[in-house]
Design an enzyme around this catalytic site. Structure first.
Site, PDB file in Angstrom:
ATOM      1  N   MET A  53      -5.870  -7.288   8.573  1.00  0.00           N
ATOM      2  CA  MET A  53      -5.286  -6.441   9.610  1.00  0.00           C
ATOM      3  C   MET A  53      -6.158  -5.203   9.820  1.00  0.00           C
ATOM      4  O   MET A  53      -7.143  -4.997   9.133  1.00  0.00           O
ATOM      5  CB  MET A  53      -3.850  -6.088   9.249  1.00  0.00           C
TER       6      MET A  53
ATOM      7  N   LYS B  55       0.828  -1.204   0.000  1.00  0.00           N
ATOM      8  CA  LYS B  55       0.000   0.000   0.000  1.00  0.00           C
ATOM      9  C   LYS B  55       0.867   1.260   0.000  1.00  0.00           C
ATOM     10  O   LYS B  55       0.664   2.183  -0.794  1.00  0.00           O
ATOM     11  CB  LYS B  55      -0.930   0.005   1.214  1.00  0.00           C
TER      12      LYS B  55
ATOM     13  N   ARG C 292      -3.761   2.854   8.494  1.00  0.00           N
ATOM     14  CA  ARG C 292      -4.019   1.579   7.811  1.00  0.00           C
ATOM     15  C   ARG C 292      -2.773   0.722   7.781  1.00  0.00           C
ATOM     16  O   ARG C 292      -1.649   1.215   7.789  1.00  0.00           O
ATOM     17  CB  ARG C 292      -4.484   1.823   6.369  1.00  0.00           C
TER      18      ARG C 292
ATOM     19  N   GLY D  98      11.534 -41.265  -4.657  1.00  0.00           N
ATOM     20  CA  GLY D  98      10.257 -41.468  -3.967  1.00  0.00           C
ATOM     21  C   GLY D  98      10.263 -40.630  -2.698  1.00  0.00           C
ATOM     22  O   GLY D  98      10.578 -41.122  -1.610  1.00  0.00           O
ATOM     23  N   THR D  99       9.944 -39.365  -2.846  1.00  0.00           N
ATOM     24  CA  THR D  99      10.165 -38.422  -1.739  1.00  0.00           C
ATOM     25  C   THR D  99       9.183 -38.600  -0.581  1.00  0.00           C
ATOM     26  O   THR D  99       9.434 -38.068   0.500  1.00  0.00           O
ATOM     27  CB  THR D  99      10.122 -36.974  -2.254  1.00  0.00           C
ATOM     28  N   ASN D 100       8.088 -39.347  -0.789  1.00  0.00           N
ATOM     29  CA  ASN D 100       7.215 -39.622   0.355  1.00  0.00           C
ATOM     30  C   ASN D 100       7.977 -40.448   1.398  1.00  0.00           C
ATOM     31  O   ASN D 100       8.088 -40.072   2.567  1.00  0.00           O
ATOM     32  CB  ASN D 100       5.962 -40.391  -0.084  1.00  0.00           C
TER      33      ASN D 100
ATOM     34  N   ARG E 187       6.283 -49.541 -11.092  1.00  0.00           N
ATOM     35  CA  ARG E 187       6.958 -49.962  -9.867  1.00  0.00           C
ATOM     36  C   ARG E 187       6.520 -51.373  -9.496  1.00  0.00           C
ATOM     37  O   ARG E 187       5.320 -51.664  -9.426  1.00  0.00           O
ATOM     38  CB  ARG E 187       6.621 -48.998  -8.727  1.00  0.00           C
TER      39      ARG E 187
ATOM     40  N   ARG F  63      -3.383  -1.646  -6.177  1.00  0.00           N
ATOM     41  CA  ARG F  63      -2.589  -2.858  -6.000  1.00  0.00           C
ATOM     42  C   ARG F  63      -2.985  -3.831  -7.101  1.00  0.00           C
ATOM     43  O   ARG F  63      -4.063  -3.702  -7.688  1.00  0.00           O
ATOM     44  CB  ARG F  63      -2.835  -3.493  -4.623  1.00  0.00           C
TER      45      ARG F  63
ATOM     46  N   ARG G 202       1.633 -47.751  -9.701  1.00  0.00           N
ATOM     47  CA  ARG G 202       1.729 -48.590  -8.491  1.00  0.00           C
ATOM     48  C   ARG G 202       0.997 -49.915  -8.748  1.00  0.00           C
ATOM     49  O   ARG G 202      -0.230 -49.963  -8.715  1.00  0.00           O
ATOM     50  CB  ARG G 202       1.107 -47.867  -7.306  1.00  0.00           C
TER      51      ARG G 202
ATOM     52  N   GLU H  40      14.559 -44.006  -2.125  1.00  0.00           N
ATOM     53  CA  GLU H  40      13.642 -43.617  -1.052  1.00  0.00           C
ATOM     54  C   GLU H  40      14.187 -43.948   0.336  1.00  0.00           C
ATOM     55  O   GLU H  40      13.473 -43.833   1.331  1.00  0.00           O
ATOM     56  CB  GLU H  40      12.265 -44.269  -1.262  1.00  0.00           C
TER      57      GLU H  40
ATOM     58  N   HIS I  50     -15.976  -8.420   1.574  1.00  0.00           N
ATOM     59  CA  HIS I  50     -14.928  -9.275   2.135  1.00  0.00           C
ATOM     60  C   HIS I  50     -15.072 -10.713   1.633  1.00  0.00           C
ATOM     61  O   HIS I  50     -14.101 -11.349   1.202  1.00  0.00           O
ATOM     62  CB  HIS I  50     -14.996  -9.234   3.667  1.00  0.00           C
TER      63      HIS I  50
ATOM     64  N   GLY J  37      -8.480  -7.311   4.472  1.00  0.00           N
ATOM     65  CA  GLY J  37      -9.313  -7.437   5.655  1.00  0.00           C
ATOM     66  C   GLY J  37      -8.664  -8.131   6.830  1.00  0.00           C
ATOM     67  O   GLY J  37      -9.269  -8.256   7.889  1.00  0.00           O
TER      68      GLY J  37
ATOM     69  N   TYR K 287      12.500 -34.927 -15.038  1.00  0.00           N
ATOM     70  CA  TYR K 287      11.037 -34.845 -15.028  1.00  0.00           C
ATOM     71  C   TYR K 287      10.519 -34.843 -13.599  1.00  0.00           C
ATOM     72  O   TYR K 287      11.220 -35.228 -12.648  1.00  0.00           O
ATOM     73  CB  TYR K 287      10.409 -36.005 -15.819  1.00  0.00           C
TER      74      TYR K 287
ATOM     75  N   SER L 298      14.241 -42.703  -9.739  1.00  0.00           N
ATOM     76  CA  SER L 298      13.043 -41.923  -9.451  1.00  0.00           C
ATOM     77  C   SER L 298      13.018 -41.703  -7.939  1.00  0.00           C
ATOM     78  O   SER L 298      13.036 -42.671  -7.170  1.00  0.00           O
ATOM     79  CB  SER L 298      11.786 -42.675  -9.886  1.00  0.00           C
TER      80      SER L 298
ATOM     81  N   CYS M 101       8.765 -38.766  -8.008  1.00  0.00           N
ATOM     82  CA  CYS M 101       7.408 -39.277  -8.159  1.00  0.00           C
ATOM     83  C   CYS M 101       6.605 -39.240  -6.862  1.00  0.00           C
ATOM     84  O   CYS M 101       5.508 -39.781  -6.793  1.00  0.00           O
ATOM     85  CB  CYS M 101       7.416 -40.704  -8.713  1.00  0.00           C
TER      86      CYS M 101
END
Length: 893
Positions: free
Chosen positions: A107, A26, A96, A773-775, A630, A352, A574, A752, A468, A105, A858, A771, A838
């Protein structure tokens, strides 16, 4: 000496639009508008650094701040010819907030600050309007009492409504000067009774109270919730803007309004907004009075009979149109502006970048490229990938039967069905149980933010297109119908009524935020059609991005959906999901319970045709695109019967003694199955499982000319993969000889486990692809169960231990290091190794940005997140200077 205060308007403007980190959005934009020569009331901005200092120093201010505020206020006095606190010629100001990104809305704001029992008389004399002066005074007491002193808003409203009942009037505008005087006296009496001391009369005390309230509002629950939803760091802080008041409530030649330079719901290029004659700004957004459209076109679209500003104030409207054009060209983006007209003179109070729906964002981006205002890459960079989610889900079936009970304003597009709830807390509670809810309120307030986020849709009986509810719903991508005046909503009784029709809490309704319709019951939906602007933006993204985007899918429906959304292959199929089919689970269980190889092979032979058929269906849809399959991953206990009834049924069907079944269940039981006999460990123990799955893959691939990528899960080192790769290669050779035909294929693994990441160089000797497997990699790196961590992760995020939930956004510092290390070591061994991700992180824009930085080939994500990933990958390529489109231009040059 540190400069804590920056001036704008008047004789001196210190800031500009590039200083939003210091001045907030602002303050930076007020300074920019003043520099452009637009009519901005003079004021000053107290920087975000003061907010940081305030919280770092036990809510104390820098010692130089008071002097700088006095000097800046004196400059406003000189420009306006008014004096702060002068009984005869008083300067009034607004206070303000202004964070660097818009938080509508969330703050606090105080208007008409500087009024007291003496200055109100001066305002009455200088304005020549006693009623206006006392109306302004009661507004100030009400707002200051609520925001700064912590008095209950409804206590003020009760006094006001009681007076109107006693005088037999319905509108605030019908209250006389004497009436406002009486109300002010009652307000002050109530305040003193509740506070134990009189309402503050000293303007300087009022000013510092207002400044402190804004800084304190940065940490109130609604602001914290909003920041968490929108990933806004608490460390950014807010600025405070103190500005000379201009009045839209001095008479019939005064007005206040909110406008967007284009339609924020559709993106259509027409002047969209609302105004009120003889009103102050909060009247428009609070839904207290029904706003009127700025334009005749808008009035006709809404079916309103109220006169447009274009008709009522044509000269000022023309000036506003000029401002609209200047601001949009200057910022090269759709603007959200606030203005006031005081005795026929236009003043600009804010500009804005306007919040907009995903559909509007796409249209505005495409149109502005066509208009030559921005280029394709600039258009891509201003889109929010997560917002695309709004476009990828069903809308109401136009052929379905609808029982329409009311119609309001189409405040935020999309359709939603759910159970009616009347409070934000109830919306959050029900949503937490998995229920779809529609939050129904007379009007929403910033305190409802958590319920609005939890709800599938929002319905209000009051408020306009810039209320709002409308603004926040559009920003969140929630369907919203606002101002459905035919509906009477009683939160206290938990019922809403339309004529004789009553809808109680828990009843199901449907709202259509694109038409404003409210319907009884659940209305069927249809799949969205993605074309036009969406297709054009996706084409730009595909030109720019380097990484491929695949999908996680194992059914023909998910596969086709993902391909329709632009998936360039499958990154995770899977196979275990295929085993849970009721017709197959018996064979799977027989295989598990078999104690000899022959028994397992017999059961697997029954599964082979079904697996082959599954893979063939997916290969056909992907039509030559790579498909990563897999091998069996979950622990065997997931397939086993557990209830007595299931055990008896299985034993009978399989012809196995029940006692043997129960003994075998005990033998297969594991204390920690997620770290137990699963993944490649199953195939090491039972190689015939790997052999059957490999045969099904290659037979289906030969049949469909597919390019399969066989992925071995949960390896900890090279030896496991080497053993199983031999089985896979031998099976491929056998199938190719039997069929007299071969296909290309790859064998790789899922990284993994932390040890696999560390041993990636050796593993790459056999793996043609990794690949991530980040889980599971996140679980095993952090030592946290994804299924249980939700109980305590909010505390970790809230206390800054983690910036974000590491199961939603990749933990760069820990898990990210392992991914980088594995990628580096894998490439050192095998230069052409293919690298992808993945886990669920493959559809998270922040995690996709990390994948681009590391140079993965990828990402793979759920079908409905494919477009999000395509855009996010393009944005990061542009940000890092890796855009294919930019490279092409450079080569051409």
């Amino acid at each position: 000496m540190t400069q804590w205060v920056y001036r704008f308007g008047g004789e001196q403007t210190d800031g500009n639009a590039d200083m939003r980190e210091l001045l907030g959005g602002k303050g930076a934009n007020l300074a920019e508008m003043a520099s452009l020569g637009l009519p901005v009331p003079p004021g000053f901005t107290i920087t975000t650094e003061v907010c940081t200092y305030f919280y770092d120093n036990e809510r104390q201010y820098p010692k130089e701040l008071e002097g700088q505020v006095k000097d800046a206020l004196a400059a406003i006095e000189a420009k306006m010819g008014l004096t702060f606190g002068d009984p005869s010629n008083p300067l009034l100001v607004s206070v303000r907030s202004g964070a660097r990104v818009s938080m509508p809305g969330m703050m606090d704001t105080v208007l008409n600050l500087g009024l007291n029992d003496e200055t109100v008389e001066g305002l009455a004399q200088s304005s020549g309007d006693e009623r206006f002066a006392w109306d302004s005074y009661r507004r100030f007491i009400q707002m200051y009492g609520d925001v700064v002193l912590g008095l209950e808003h409804h206590d003020f409203e009760d006094i006001l409504e009681s007076h109107k009942r006693d005088e037999d009037i319905t509108e605030d505008t019908d209250i006389t000067a004497e009436g406002w005087k009486s109300i002010v006296a009652q307000y002050k009496e109530m305040a003193e009774r509740e506070l134990g001391h009189p309402f503050p009369m000293d303007p300087w005390e009022q000013l510092w109270g207002g400044i402190g309230a804004v800084f304190k509002s940065w940490m109130v629950p609604r602001a914290v919730t909003y920041r968490n939803i929108h990933d806004i760091p608490a460390t950014w802080g807010t600025a405070v803007n103190v500005q000379s008041m201009v009045f839209g409530n001095m008479g019939q030649d005064c007005a206040t309004g909110v406008a967007f330079t284009r339609d924020p719901s559709t993106g259509e290029n027409y002047f969209y907004g609302e105004y009120l004659v003889n009103a102050q700004g909060e009247d428009v957004v609070a839904g207290i009075r029904t706003p009127q459209s700025l334009t005749i076109k808008g009035k006709e679209k809404e079916g309103s009979t109220l006169p447009a500003m274009e008709e009522v104030m044509p000269e000022v409207f023309g000036q506003l149109c000029d401002v609209r054009e200047r601001l949009e060209k200057h910022y090269a983006d759709m603007q959200d502006i606030e203005f006031t007209v005081q005795t026929g003179k236009l003043f600009m109070l804010q500009t804005r970048s306007g919040k907009r729906t995903a559909a509007a964002a796409l249209k505005i981006a495409v149109d502005m490229v066509k208009e030559g205002m921005i280029n394709e890459e600039q258009a891509l960079m201003r889109l929010d990938p997560q917002a695309l989610d709004q476009l990828l889900h069903p809308t109401l079936d136009p052929m379905a039967h609808k029982t329409i009970i009311a119609k309001g304003l189409p405040a935020s597009p999309g359709a939603a069905s759910g159970k009616v709830v009347f409070t934000a807390d109830e919306a959050e509670a029900q949503a937490g149980k998995g229920e779809q809810v529609i939050l129904c309120r007379t009007e929403t307030s910033p305190e409802d933010i958590h319920g609005m986020h939890a709800a599938a849709g929002i319905l209000t009986s009051r408020g306009g297109m810039t209320s709002h509810a409308a603004v926040v719903a559009r920003g969140m991508g929630r369907a919203c119908v606002a101002g459905a005046g035919a509906i009477a909503i009683s939160s206290k009784s938990k019922v809403m009524s339309v004529g004789s029709q009553e809808i109680k809490e828990g009843d199901i309704i449907t709202i259509d935020g694109s038409t404003g319709e409210v319907m009884l019951g659940e209305v069927p939906t249809i799949k969205p059609e993605l074309s036009g602007d969406f297709s054009e933006v996706m084409a730009w993204a595909d030109k720019a991005r380097r990484m491929k985007v695949r999908t996680n899918a194992e059914t023909p429906l998910d596969t086709q959906t993902a391909k329709d959304f632009g998936a360039e292959g499958i990154g995770l199929c899977r196979t275990e999901h295929m085993f849970f089919d009721p017709e197959r689970i018996q064979n799977v269980r027989e295989m598990i319970f078999a104690e000899k190889v022959e028994g397992r092979k017999a059961a697997l032979d029954k599964l082979l045709p079904a697996q082959r058929s599954d893979f063939a269906a997916i290969f056909k849809i992907m039509d030559g695109l790579p498909v990563t399959i897999r091998l069996l991953d979950p622990p065997l206990h997931e397939f086993l019967p557990h209830s007595d009834a299931d055990i008896v049924s299985f034993a009978k069907t399989a012809g196995i003694d029940e006692a043997i079944v129960r003994r075998r269940l005990g033998e297969l039981s594991e204390a920690n199955p997620m770290l137990g006999h699963r993944g490649c460990r199953l195939a090491i123990s039972y190689p015939e499982i790997c052999e059957m799955q490999a045969r099904a893959i290659f037979e289906a691939a030969v049949e469909t000319n597919a390019i399969p990528e066989v992925m071995v899960p949960l390896v900890a080192g090279k030896k496991e993969l080497s053993i199983l790769k031999t089985i896979i290669d031998d099976t491929a050779k056998a199938v190719f000889e039997e069929k007299g035909k071969s296909v290309e294929y790859m064998v790789g693994t899922m990284i993994e486990l932390p040890r696999a990441a560390l041993m990636a160089g050796e593993i790459a000797e056999d793996a043609q692809f990794f690949s991530f497997g980040t889980n599971d990699l996140t679980q095993t790196t952090l030592g946290m169960s994804r299924d249980d961590a939700a109980k305590f992760l909010p505390d970790y995020v809230g206390k800054g231990i983690f910036e974000k939930d590491p199961f939603q956004t990749l933990d760069r510092d820990g898990v990210g290091q392992l991914v980088s290390l594995a990628a580096e070591r894998g490439r050192e061994t095998r230069g052409d190794i293919k690298l992808g991700i993945c886990g669920e992180h493959g559809g998270d824009p922040a995690s996709i940005a990390f994948c681009e930085e590391v140079g993965l080939d990828y990402v793979s994500c759920s079908p409905y997140r494919v477009p999000i990933a395509r855009l996010a990958a393009a944005q990061e390529a542009i940000r890092l200077g890796k855009s294919k489109a930019t490279d092409t231009k450079k080569k051409a040059a």
